[in-house]
Design an enzyme around this catalytic site. Structure first.
Site, PDB file in Angstrom:
ATOM      1  N   HIS A 153      -4.149   6.322  -1.446  1.00 31.19           N
ATOM      2  CA  HIS A 153      -4.763   6.354  -0.114  1.00 31.19           C
ATOM      3  C   HIS A 153      -3.727   6.629   0.976  1.00 31.19           C
ATOM      4  CE1 HIS A 153      -8.688   6.074   1.452  1.00 31.19           C
ATOM      5  NE2 HIS A 153      -8.742   4.800   1.794  1.00 31.19           N
ATOM      6  N   TYR A 172       0.808  -1.224   0.000  1.00 33.13           N
ATOM      7  CA  TYR A 172       0.000   0.000   0.000  1.00 33.13           C
ATOM      8  C   TYR A 172       0.841   1.273   0.000  1.00 33.13           C
ATOM      9  CZ  TYR A 172      -3.770  -3.171   1.395  1.00 33.13           C
ATOM     10  OH  TYR A 172      -4.686  -4.198   1.444  1.00 33.13           O
ATOM     11  N   PHE A 217      -4.802  -0.119   9.751  1.00 33.94           N
ATOM     12  CA  PHE A 217      -5.521  -0.048   8.484  1.00 33.94           C
ATOM     13  C   PHE A 217      -6.522   1.108   8.574  1.00 33.94           C
ATOM     14  CE2 PHE A 217      -3.735  -4.261   8.066  1.00 33.94           C
ATOM     15  CZ  PHE A 217      -3.270  -4.226   6.754  1.00 33.94           C
ATOM     16  N   ASN A 268     -13.317   6.616   5.019  1.00 27.54           N
ATOM     17  CA  ASN A 268     -13.465   5.700   6.149  1.00 27.54           C
ATOM     18  C   ASN A 268     -12.505   5.983   7.292  1.00 27.54           C
ATOM     19  OD1 ASN A 268     -15.642   4.234   5.136  1.00 27.54           O
ATOM     20  ND2 ASN A 268     -14.310   2.887   3.947  1.00 27.54           N
TER      21      ASN A 268
END
EC number: 3.1.1.29
Length: 211
Positions: free
Chosen positions: A20, A15, A66, A114
């Site tokens: 993000h 990631y 996360f 989120n």
């Protein structure tokens, strides 16, 4: 003054370079600027660094929970050190801003992000500062998840990094609590145009003297 700087992202090498993780990139850049090193802190569920600025402790945090559980990390550190929401800044990726731009704001909705959603829930308020780092929008809502979890094209990555470096110019104002100045610095993406010199006034013709 801002006492807790948070960057949002997902842990793990897969990631690391995705859109993000723009908030992580911002915190990495701030850590280099302040010459501190982020280290794992299990109590706060993240990578943490402490800097001393003008006799005050300032904290940098990258949650390792996360994205969807970012609030667990933010709330743990903020509560332990008694840092109120108005002294927290969260740097995060923003779909509604194009690459190359960043915006500073306080409060507001999570707009479907989120990480912000969980921070809202864990802090019990939305009244904290956000540094919104533009990553652009894919144009189709159904593509958003794939978009944020993919690496930006090299030219877009350069634009995002440029906006991060530009917004870092505001960190002394953020530390000083001068949020108006910080906002102006972040939002001013181009230097003001130099004032156009006025053309020299035509020299008046000499008047005829009286006889």
């Amino acid at each position: 003054m801002i006492k807790l700087f948070v960057g949002l992202g997902n842990p793990g090498p897969e990631y690391e370079a995705t859109r993000h993780n723009a908030g992580f990139w911002w915190i990495d850049a701030l850590a280099r600027e302040l010459k501190v090193t982020l280290v794992p802190e299990r109590s706060y569920h993240g990578l943490v660094a402490r800097a001393s600025v003008a006799g005050h402790s300032v904290w940098l945090l990258q949650p390792q929970t996360f994205m969807n559980l970012s609030g667990k990390s933010v709330a743990a550190l903020a509560r332990f050190f008694k840092i109120p929401p108005e002294e927290i800044l969260v740097a995060h990726d923003e779909l509604d801003i194009p690459p190359g731009q960043a915006k500073l704001k306080r409060g507001g909705s999570h707009a479907g992000h989120n990480g912000l959603r969980d921070i809202h829930a864990q802090l019990g308020t939305s009244d904290y500062w956000r540094l919104r780092i533009g990553i652009g929008h894919p144009g189709v809502k159904a593509e958003v998840v794939n978009w944020v979890l993919k690496k930006p094209a090299p030219d877009q990555r350069t634009l995002i990094e440029d906006s991060i470096l530009h917004s870092l110019k505001a960190y002394p104002a953020l530390l000083a609590g001068d949020m108006d100045k910080a906002t102006l610095l972040v939002h001013t993406t181009k230097p003001p145009r130099p004032k156009t010199a006025r053309p020299a006034q035509a020299q008046a013709a000499p008047q005829a003297g009286a006889d």
